[in-house]
Design an enzyme around this catalytic site. Structure first.
Site, PDB file in Angstrom:
ATOM      1  N   LYS A 285      26.451  34.269  24.752  1.00 43.21           N
ATOM      2  CA  LYS A 285      26.520  35.677  25.152  1.00 43.21           C
ATOM      3  C   LYS A 285      26.345  36.567  23.910  1.00 43.21           C
ATOM      4  O   LYS A 285      26.934  36.286  22.877  1.00 43.21           O
ATOM      5  CB  LYS A 285      27.878  35.932  25.827  1.00 43.21           C
ATOM      6  CG  LYS A 285      27.921  37.177  26.678  1.00 43.21           C
ATOM      7  CD  LYS A 285      29.089  37.128  27.664  1.00 43.21           C
ATOM      8  CE  LYS A 285      29.144  38.408  28.468  1.00 43.21           C
ATOM      9  NZ  LYS A 285      30.076  38.324  29.592  1.00 43.21           N
ATOM     10  N   GLU A 371      39.069  36.461  43.839  1.00 47.25           N
ATOM     11  CA  GLU A 371      39.947  37.468  44.440  1.00 47.25           C
ATOM     12  C   GLU A 371      40.626  36.931  45.693  1.00 47.25           C
ATOM     13  O   GLU A 371      41.788  37.237  45.962  1.00 47.25           O
ATOM     14  CB  GLU A 371      39.159  38.736  44.771  1.00 47.25           C
ATOM     15  CG  GLU A 371      38.741  39.559  43.549  1.00 47.25           C
ATOM     16  CD  GLU A 371      37.496  39.036  42.843  1.00 47.25           C
ATOM     17  OE1 GLU A 371      36.887  38.062  43.333  1.00 47.25           O
ATOM     18  OE2 GLU A 371      37.127  39.608  41.796  1.00 47.25           O
ATOM     19  N   ARG A 399      36.729  41.693  48.535  1.00 46.17           N
ATOM     20  CA  ARG A 399      36.396  40.284  48.757  1.00 46.17           C
ATOM     21  C   ARG A 399      37.594  39.505  49.297  1.00 46.17           C
ATOM     22  O   ARG A 399      37.428  38.502  49.966  1.00 46.17           O
ATOM     23  CB  ARG A 399      35.909  39.653  47.455  1.00 46.17           C
ATOM     24  CG  ARG A 399      35.478  38.257  47.678  1.00 46.17           C
ATOM     25  CD  ARG A 399      34.544  37.777  46.641  1.00 46.17           C
ATOM     26  NE  ARG A 399      33.246  38.380  46.756  1.00 46.17           N
ATOM     27  CZ  ARG A 399      32.217  38.046  45.986  1.00 46.17           C
ATOM     28  NH1 ARG A 399      32.369  37.118  45.065  1.00 46.17           N
ATOM     29  NH2 ARG A 399      31.060  38.613  46.131  1.00 46.17           N
TER      30      ARG A 399
HETATM   31  C1  LIG Z   1      33.729  39.567  42.793  1.00 42.79           C
HETATM   32  C2  LIG Z   1      33.677  40.082  41.382  1.00 42.79           C
HETATM   33  N1  LIG Z   1      34.803  40.077  40.633  1.00 42.79           N
HETATM   34  C3  LIG Z   1      34.777  40.538  39.378  1.00 42.79           C
HETATM   35  C4  LIG Z   1      33.619  41.001  38.825  1.00 42.79           C
HETATM   36  C5  LIG Z   1      33.608  41.600  37.423  1.00 42.79           C
HETATM   37  N2  LIG Z   1      32.726  40.813  36.534  1.00 42.79           N
HETATM   38  C6  LIG Z   1      31.484  41.234  36.214  1.00 42.79           C
HETATM   39  S1  LIG Z   1      30.680  40.163  35.221  1.00 42.79           S
HETATM   40  C7  LIG Z   1      32.014  39.153  35.158  1.00 42.79           C
HETATM   41  C8  LIG Z   1      31.946  37.911  34.336  1.00 42.79           C
HETATM   42  C9  LIG Z   1      30.863  37.033  34.773  1.00 42.79           C
HETATM   43  O1  LIG Z   1      30.846  35.923  33.962  1.00 42.79           O
HETATM   44  P1  LIG Z   1      29.580  34.971  33.975  1.00 42.79           P
HETATM   45  O2  LIG Z   1      29.147  34.706  35.356  1.00 42.79           O
HETATM   46  O3  LIG Z   1      29.904  33.800  33.134  1.00 42.79           O
HETATM   47  O4  LIG Z   1      28.448  35.859  33.322  1.00 42.79           O
HETATM   48  P2  LIG Z   1      28.296  36.339  31.802  1.00 42.79           P
HETATM   49  O5  LIG Z   1      28.726  37.780  31.782  1.00 42.79           O
HETATM   50  O6  LIG Z   1      29.138  35.471  30.932  1.00 42.79           O
HETATM   51  O7  LIG Z   1      26.852  36.178  31.523  1.00 42.79           O
HETATM   52  C10 LIG Z   1      33.064  39.641  35.919  1.00 42.79           C
HETATM   53  C11 LIG Z   1      34.389  39.018  36.051  1.00 42.79           C
HETATM   54  C12 LIG Z   1      32.474  40.986  39.643  1.00 42.79           C
HETATM   55  N3  LIG Z   1      31.293  41.443  39.209  1.00 42.79           N
HETATM   56  N4  LIG Z   1      32.540  40.516  40.895  1.00 42.79           N
END
Ligand SMILES: Cc1ncc(C[n+]2csc(CCOP(=O)(O)OP(=O)(O)O)c2C)c(N)n1
Length: 638
Positions: A285, A371, A399
C-alpha cells in the site's frame, strides 16, 4: 543536437486498447508514469492515495491482458480505482476527483462503461463478478457480450462474510470467474483476524519461492506462448489452500509490482482458466511514494498535500471532532464501569476507538470489516452482561441491519449504537452518506434513538447510553468538528424521551433533531431582524418522542417545522404520525418537515451538499418566510 524528452507513453493511452499494442517494457514505463500521475492528481484533490498506488502495476496488467469494457473488471470498495480511471479515458478529469460535478472517488456505472459495477462499501466484488459470469453464460447483454468477470478484492475486504458467501456460491456454480486477491497486509488499519494470519502464512510459504524460480525459467516476456503460459499456470496451481477447498484454482502468491510476473500469469489465466480462479497478488500500500509508504495507514486517505514533502494542507481548527468527543466520553464511562466494552468493524481510527484501545486494550474489539458479525457479537456481549458500544458509521451499519432487528431489537438487548458520520459526508458522496439510520432505527419497537445537537450533548448521550440497560439505544453524530462549546466535566444521563426548549417565541416553532440546530439558531437571528421570533426546541430523541413537548408546541403555535439530517421516514414522519393521531391537524396546525431530498446526493463539499439538500440557515429562513407570508395572505383573503 540536444536530447528531446521522450513523449510520455501515458499521453498516448486514450483507452485500455492502446495498452495492448505495447511491449512489456513499455508497459513498465506506463506503470511508472501512471504512478506519478496518480500522486500528482491526488496531491491536488485529496482522496484515497495508498490503495491506488498499490495496484498501479496490477491495473496496467489487467487492462493490457483483458479487454475492458467487454471484460468486466470490478474493483472492490473501488477506492483504489484512480489509476484505472486514468487509463480508461478519464485522465482529463482526474483532477476533479471527489469534487462537485467531477469524477467520483469510486467506480460508478453512470460515469464510464469501464466501471461495470459501482462500489464504496467493501466485499461486494466477487458477488457482482459472479453475477456477470452467470449473465454471460445465460446470454445476457447480447449486444456487446460479456467476456471475463474479474473481481479485485483486498485482504481487508476479504475478511467480510459476503466475500465467502460469494466464493461458496462460485465454487458450487463452477463458472469461469477470476478473483484477484490484492494482499497488501493492510486494511485501513493493520488487518486483524484469523484470515489475515492465514494469508500471511500463504505469503511466507513455499509457493512464493516456487513462483520466483518458475519465473526465472522464462527467457523473457516475449516468449510466453500459449503453451508456456499454460504450463506456468499449472505450475502455480497449488492444492490445499482454503480457496482450493472452496472450489477455486489458487495461483500465487505473485509479486504484484512485478509486471514480469503479472503479465504472463494473467495471460495464462486468460487463455486457460476453467471455473473460478483466485490469483493471490502481494502488493504494498502506498508503493512508490515515500510519505505514503511510511504512514501508519500507508496513505489510505489524505487531504490535498505538498508533492515534495507529502505534508497535507489543512485548515487548523480548535473545535474537537465529534469522533474524538465520543471516544473521550466513552473512555470516561469505561473508567467508572468495567462492563463497558467497545466494538469497531475495521475503523479504529475513524470511530476514535484507537484511543479507547490504548486505554482499555482488553475491552476493545476490532472485528475486521464485518459489520454483521460486529452487531451480533455486541448482542452476545450484551446478553452476557456487558455494556457493548457498537461504534460504526451510519452508512456501514446498514450492512448489519438484520442483525440490528433480529439479534438486538427483538431480544431487547441493551446494545449501544454509536453512529458516526450521520448525515451528509462530503467528498465520499452518496455511498457514504448517513441518510437512513433515523428511519431504519425509529421503526423498531423498543429502540431509543437520539441525535446530538452539539458536542456537549454527545457527551451526555454517551452517559445516557451507558446508563440505559432496558434495551437497545442509539445516538448519532456527524462527521467533522463541533461548534466549539465549553465541554461538560462529565456526561449526565438524559431523561429518556425528553427534549429541551432552546428559545421561546410566538406563532412559529422549529423542532430540530440533531446538529442542524446550529443552523436553526442562526436562521432565528435573521428572522428576529425581520420581526419573526420562532420558538426553537431540540428534540434530542426521535424515539420515544417527547409527546408532551410536541403537543405543547403544536398547541401554542400556528406553524410547526421539524428538521433533521436524514431521509424521509424518520423523525419528521413520526412527529406527523403523532400529530395526525392526536387530531392536531384537524385543528388547523400548519406542519412542515425538512428532511434530506429523495435523491442520492453526489460528492461535493459539505456546504454544497447542504445547499442541494436545502438545509442551511438561509433555507430555513426561506421556509419560515414562505409559511408566514402564506399565512398573512390567507388572513387577508379571509
Ligand atoms: C462495509 C464497509 N465497511 C467499512 C468500510 C471502510 N473501508 C474502506 S477501505 C477499507 C479497508 C479495505 O482494506 P483492503 O480491502 O485490504 O484494501 P486496501 O485499502 O488495503 O487496498 C475499509 C475498512 C467500507 N468501505 N465498507
Amino acid at each position: 543536437m540536444t536530447d528531446r524528452p521522450a513523449t510520455p507513453l501515458l499521453d498516448t493511452i486514450a483507452s485500455p486498447a492502446d495498452l495492448r499494442g505495447l511491449s512489456d517494457r513499455q508497459l513498465r514505463q506506463v506503470a511508472d508514469e501512471l504512478r506519478a500521475e496518480t500522486i500528482s492528481a491526488v496531491s491536488e484533490t485529496g482522496g484515497h492515495l495508498g490503495a491506488g498506488l498499490g495496484v498501479v502495476e496490477l491495473t496496467v496488467a489487467l487492462h493490457a491482458v483483458f479487454e475492458a469494457p467487454r471484460d468486466k473488471i470490478i474493483w472492490d470498495v473501488s477506492h483504489q480505482s484512480y489509476p484505472h480511471k486514468i487509463l480508461t479515458g478519464r485522465r482529463d478529469r482526474i483532477r476533479t476527483l471527489r469534487m462537485k460535478g467531477g469524477l467520483s472517488g469510486f467506480t460508478k456505472r453512470s460515469e464510464s462503461p469501464y466501471d461495470p459495477f459501482g462500489a464504496a462499501h467493501s466485499s461486494t466484488s466477487i458477488s457482482a463478478a459472479l453475477g456477470f459470469a452467470v449473465a454471460r453464460d445465460l446470454g445476457g447483454a447480447p449486444e456487446h457480450g460479456i467476456g471475463d468477470a474479474i473481481a479485485v478484492i483486498g485482504d481487508g475486504s476479504i475478511s467480510a462474510g459476503m466475500a465467502y458467501e460469494a466464493m461458496n456460491n462460485a465454487g458450487h456454480l463452477k463458472k469461469r470467474l477470476i478473483v484477484v486477491l490484492n494482499d497488501n497486509e493492510m486494511s485501513i488499519a493493520p488487518p486483524v483476524g484469523a484470515m489475515s494470519a492465514y494469508l500471511s502464512r500463504l505469503y511466507a510459504g513455499k509457493a512464493y519461492h516456487g513462483l520466483k524460480d518458475a519465473v526465472r525459467l522464462l527467457p523473457g516476456p516475449l516468449q510466453e506462448g500459449a503453451k508456456r503460459a499454460k504450463d506456468l499456470f499449472k505450475q502455480f496451481t497449488l492444492g490445499g489452500t482454503l480457496f482450493e477447498e472452496l472450489g477455486f484454482s489458487y495461483i500465487g502468491p505473485l509479486d504484484g509490482h512485478n509486471l514480469d510476473q503479472l503479465l504472463p500469469v494473467l495471460r495464462g489465466v486468460r487463455s486457460h482458466a476453467h471455473g473460478p480462479v483466485l490469483l493471490h497478488v502481494i502488493t504494498q500500500k502506498g508503493k512508490g511514494y515515500r510519505p505514503a509508504e511510511g504512514a501508519a495507514d500507508k496513505g489510505h486517505a489524505t487531504g490535498r498535500f505538498d508533492l515534495v514533502t507529502g505534508k497535507q494542507h489543512k485548515a487548523p481548527s480548535n473545535a474537537p471532532s465529534y469522533t474524538k468527543v465520543f471516544a473521550q466520553a466513552l473512555i470516561d464511562e469505561a473508567s467508572r464501569d468495567d462492563r463497558v466494552v467497545a466494538v469497531t468493524a475495521a475503523m479504529p481510527d475513524g470511530t476514535g476507538l484507537n484511543l479507547f484501545a490504548e486505554r482499555f486494550p482488553a475491552r476493545c474489539f476490532d472485528v475486521a470489516i464485518a459489520e454483521q458479525h460486529g452487531v451480533t457479537f455486541c448482542a452476545g456481549l450484551a446478553a452476557g452482561g456487558m455494556k457493548p458500544f457498537c461504534a460504526m458509521y451510519s452508512t456501514f451499519l446498514q450492512r448489519g441491519y438484520d442483525q440490528v432487528v433480529h439479534d438486538v431489537a427483538i431480544q431487547r438487548l441493551p446494545v449501544r449504537f454509536a453512529i458516526d458520520r450521520a448525515g451528509l459526508v462530503g467528498a465520499d458522496g452518496a455511498t457514504h452518506a448517513g441518510s437512513f439510520d433515523i428511519a431504519y432505527l425509529t421503526n423498531l419497537p423498543g429502540f431509543v434513538v437520539m441525535a446530538a445537537a452539539d458536542e456537549a450533548e454527545l457527551v451526555h448521550m454517551v452517559a445516557t447510553a451507558a446508563a440505559h440497560d432496558e434495551g437497545p439505544i442509539a445516538f448519532r453524530y456527524p462527521r467533522g468538528e463541533g461548534v466549539g462549546l465549553e465541554m461538560p466535566e462529565r456526561g449526565v444521563p438524559l431523561q429518556i424521551g425528553k427534549g429541551r426548549i432552546m428559545r421561546e417565541g410566538a406563532d412559529i416553532a422549529i423542532l430540530s433533531f440533531g446538529t442542524r440546530l446550529s443552523e436553526v439558531l442562526a436562521a432565528c437571528e435573521t428572522l428576529d431582524q425581520q420581526g419573526i421570533a420562532p420558538t426553537v426546541a431540540d428534540a434530542r430523541f426521535a424515539k420515544p418522542l417527547d409527546r408532551d413537548l410536541i403537543l405543547q408546541l403544536a398547541r401554542h403555535h400556528r406553524v410547526l417545522i421539524t428538521i433533521e439530517e436524514g431521509a424521509v421516514g424518520g423523525f419528521g414522519s413520526h412527529v406527523a404520525q403523532l400529530l395526525s393521531e392526536e387530531g392536531v391537524f384537524d385543528r388547523g396546525l400548519v406542519f412542515r418537515s425538512m428532511v434530506l431530498p429523495d435523491i442520492f446526493i453526489d460528492q461535493a463539499s459539505p456546504e454544497d451538499m447542504y445547499a442541494v439538500a436545502g438545509m442551511n440557515a438561509a433555507d430555513i429562513v426561506a421556509r419560515v418566510r414562505a409559511l408566514v407570508d402564506a399565512g398573512a395572505n390567507a388572513a387577508r383573503r379571509a
